[in-house]
Write a protein that holds these residues in place. Structure first.
Motif, PDB file in Angstrom:
ATOM      1  N   UNK A  27      11.378  -5.795  -8.562  1.00  0.00           N
ATOM      2  CA  UNK A  27       9.925  -5.933  -8.731  1.00  0.00           C
ATOM      3  C   UNK A  27       9.425  -7.260  -8.164  1.00  0.00           C
ATOM      4  N   UNK A  30       9.282  -6.957  -4.402  1.00  0.00           N
ATOM      5  CA  UNK A  30       8.109  -6.162  -3.985  1.00  0.00           C
ATOM      6  C   UNK A  30       6.844  -6.998  -4.080  1.00  0.00           C
ATOM      7  N   UNK A  31       6.744  -7.769  -5.147  1.00  0.00           N
ATOM      8  CA  UNK A  31       5.554  -8.620  -5.326  1.00  0.00           C
ATOM      9  C   UNK A  31       5.464  -9.670  -4.204  1.00  0.00           C
ATOM     10  N   UNK A  34       4.524  -8.070  -0.923  1.00  0.00           N
ATOM     11  CA  UNK A  34       3.120  -7.627  -0.953  1.00  0.00           C
ATOM     12  C   UNK A  34       2.167  -8.806  -0.802  1.00  0.00           C
ATOM     13  N   UNK A  37       2.284  -9.985   2.842  1.00  0.00           N
ATOM     14  CA  UNK A  37       1.551  -9.046   3.708  1.00  0.00           C
ATOM     15  C   UNK A  37       0.053  -9.200   3.525  1.00  0.00           C
ATOM     16  N   UNK A  38      -0.377  -9.375   2.280  1.00  0.00           N
ATOM     17  CA  UNK A  38      -1.817  -9.514   1.994  1.00  0.00           C
ATOM     18  C   UNK A  38      -2.365 -10.772   2.663  1.00  0.00           C
ATOM     19  N   UNK A  41      -2.513 -10.233   6.474  1.00  0.00           N
ATOM     20  CA  UNK A  41      -3.593  -9.323   6.896  1.00  0.00           C
ATOM     21  C   UNK A  41      -4.958  -9.991   6.744  1.00  0.00           C
ATOM     22  N   UNK A  42      -5.112 -10.803   5.716  1.00  0.00           N
ATOM     23  CA  UNK A  42      -6.388 -11.512   5.493  1.00  0.00           C
ATOM     24  C   UNK A  42      -6.650 -12.489   6.644  1.00  0.00           C
ATOM     25  N   UNK A  45      -7.332 -10.509   9.983  1.00  0.00           N
ATOM     26  CA  UNK A  45      -8.666  -9.898  10.020  1.00  0.00           C
ATOM     27  C   UNK A  45      -9.751 -10.961  10.167  1.00  0.00           C
TER      28      UNK A  45
ATOM     29  N   UNK B  24      -3.715  -9.863 -12.905  1.00  0.00           N
ATOM     30  CA  UNK B  24      -2.443 -10.608 -12.816  1.00  0.00           C
ATOM     31  C   UNK B  24      -2.201 -11.406 -14.096  1.00  0.00           C
ATOM     32  N   UNK B  96       5.464   2.522  -1.856  1.00  0.00           N
ATOM     33  CA  UNK B  96       6.576   1.577  -2.041  1.00  0.00           C
ATOM     34  C   UNK B  96       6.724   1.119  -3.495  1.00  0.00           C
ATOM     35  N   UNK B  97       5.598   1.008  -4.183  1.00  0.00           N
ATOM     36  CA  UNK B  97       5.683   0.580  -5.593  1.00  0.00           C
ATOM     37  C   UNK B  97       6.364   1.676  -6.418  1.00  0.00           C
ATOM     38  N   UNK B 214       0.643  -4.494 -14.385  1.00  0.00           N
ATOM     39  CA  UNK B 214       1.310  -5.056 -13.206  1.00  0.00           C
ATOM     40  C   UNK B 214       1.237  -4.069 -12.045  1.00  0.00           C
ATOM     41  N   UNK B 218      -0.636  -4.652  -8.483  1.00  0.00           N
ATOM     42  CA  UNK B 218       0.126  -4.552  -7.236  1.00  0.00           C
ATOM     43  C   UNK B 218      -0.463  -3.474  -6.323  1.00  0.00           C
ATOM     44  N   UNK B 221      -3.635  -4.787  -4.764  1.00  0.00           N
ATOM     45  CA  UNK B 221      -3.280  -5.787  -3.742  1.00  0.00           C
ATOM     46  C   UNK B 221      -2.863  -5.096  -2.443  1.00  0.00           C
ATOM     47  N   UNK B 222      -2.003  -4.096  -2.576  1.00  0.00           N
ATOM     48  CA  UNK B 222      -1.495  -3.396  -1.388  1.00  0.00           C
ATOM     49  C   UNK B 222      -2.572  -2.522  -0.751  1.00  0.00           C
ATOM     50  N   UNK B 225      -4.739  -4.650   1.287  1.00  0.00           N
ATOM     51  CA  UNK B 225      -4.049  -4.994   2.536  1.00  0.00           C
ATOM     52  C   UNK B 225      -4.162  -3.849   3.547  1.00  0.00           C
ATOM     53  N   UNK B 228      -7.567  -3.772   5.108  1.00  0.00           N
ATOM     54  CA  UNK B 228      -7.725  -4.843   6.113  1.00  0.00           C
ATOM     55  C   UNK B 228      -6.983  -4.484   7.413  1.00  0.00           C
TER      56      UNK B 228
END
Lengths: 54, 241
Positions: A27, A30-31, A34, A37-38, A41-42, A45, B24, B96-97, B214, B218, B221-222, B225, B228
């Motif tokens: 987990x 993954x966080x 993520x 990636x966020x 991408x921000x 863009x 969060x 993916x989550x 959580x 998540x 958030x994804x 993304x 975007x």
């Protein structure tokens, strides 16, 4: 004996630790991916939007 | 006011942007208290010893794994019928989550099964259907990655997702259809001997809610993304570089 001492003295402690560490890695990984990636991408863009406005 | 306005990417970004930080913080608090309580303040089970503490990971992970797939199926169906891109992107962001939570459920189940069932794995209907659901998650993500055209990728992966929903439902209800090694739900069992003891119930609920919050944080958030990335792709197609 406290609960944590009981846990550490138990013959199954290895299984419990393995389960919690695996979950934290999966987990948490993954966080982290993520969030990276966020952020990427921000940034990307924002750059493209700025380019478009020129 | 119609709920479909949230399918507008700009509106989706505006609304979700306001809830990200509270989500969060809330998930951190709930998981901190829930897992702390679970590890430090719950007793050992009289039969299972300390392995009962795996329940605080395994049950929330399994629930979220199955429900994420159902959520993806609903989002995919809405995307196919109403052609809302945000629906497809939410399903894509969830995959993916869901796959990771399925992996957590399988691994924690195996680690729990070894000392209690004396086996890491059993081709039991519930375990097998969860494994097949995991492969559908992988297939869904692979299909999105394999097709360059987003519209086509969204449609085909949505159809694949809807096919796999059978295994998500089977994962949930297999223990009711067949008498298997995996026990029925400990939370909803009617018989006192099969129901979870009150000492474990409250921290388990806290962990379940914490993991769900959580998951939502998540997912948003994804999804943000993905929106975007889609916008960036559209700009590049217009010649902006």
């Amino acid at each position: 004996m406290s609960s944590i001492e009981t846990l550490l003295a138990d013959k199954y402690t290895g299984y419990v630790v393995a389960a919690y560490v695996t979950t934290a890695v999966l987990l948490g990984g993954t966080l982290i991916v993520s969030v990276i990636s966020a952020a990427r991408s921000r940034r990307d863009l924002a750059r493209l939007e700025a380019e478009r406005k020129k | 006011m119609s709920i479909w306005r949230y399918a507008n990417p700009a509106e989706f970004m505006r609304i979700t942007g306001q809830v990200m930080i509270p989500l969060w913080v809330l998930s951190g608090l709930l998981l901190g208290v829930g897992l702390g309580w679970a590890l430090l303040a719950t007793p050992d089970d009289y039969q299972q010893g300390s392995t009962i503490k795996i329940i605080f990971l395994h049950v929330p992970a399994a629930l979220i794994a199955i429900n994420t797939y159902l959520l993806m199926a609903i989002a995919s169906a809405i995307g196919l019928v109403r052609r809302h891109h945000v629906s497809f992107l939410v399903a894509k962001a969830a995959a993916p989550i869901g796959a990771v939570f399925t992996a957590v459920a399988i691994v924690t189940g195996a680690v729990w099964g070894q000392p209690i069932w004396n086996t890491w794995w059993e081709w039991d209907p519930r375990l097998t259907s969860v494994l097949i659901m995991f492969f559908f998650y992988i297939g869904y993500m692979a299909l999105w990655a394999a097709i360059d055209e987003p519209e086509k990728a969204a449609d085909l992966s949505a159809v694949l997702c809807l096919v796999g929903v059978l295994f998500a439902l089977l994962s949930r209800y297999a223990v009711r259809f067949w008498s298997t090694l995996h026990q029925d739900s400990s939370l909803t069992a009617v018989e006192a001997g099969q129901r979870i003891h009150d000492a474990f119930r409250t921290p388990l609920y806290l962990c379940m809610i914490g993991f769900y919050v959580f998951f939502v944080a998540l997912l948003l958030l994804r999804a943000r993304t993905e929106i975007r990335l889609r916008r960036a792709r559209a700009l590049r197609l217009q010649g902006v570089s």
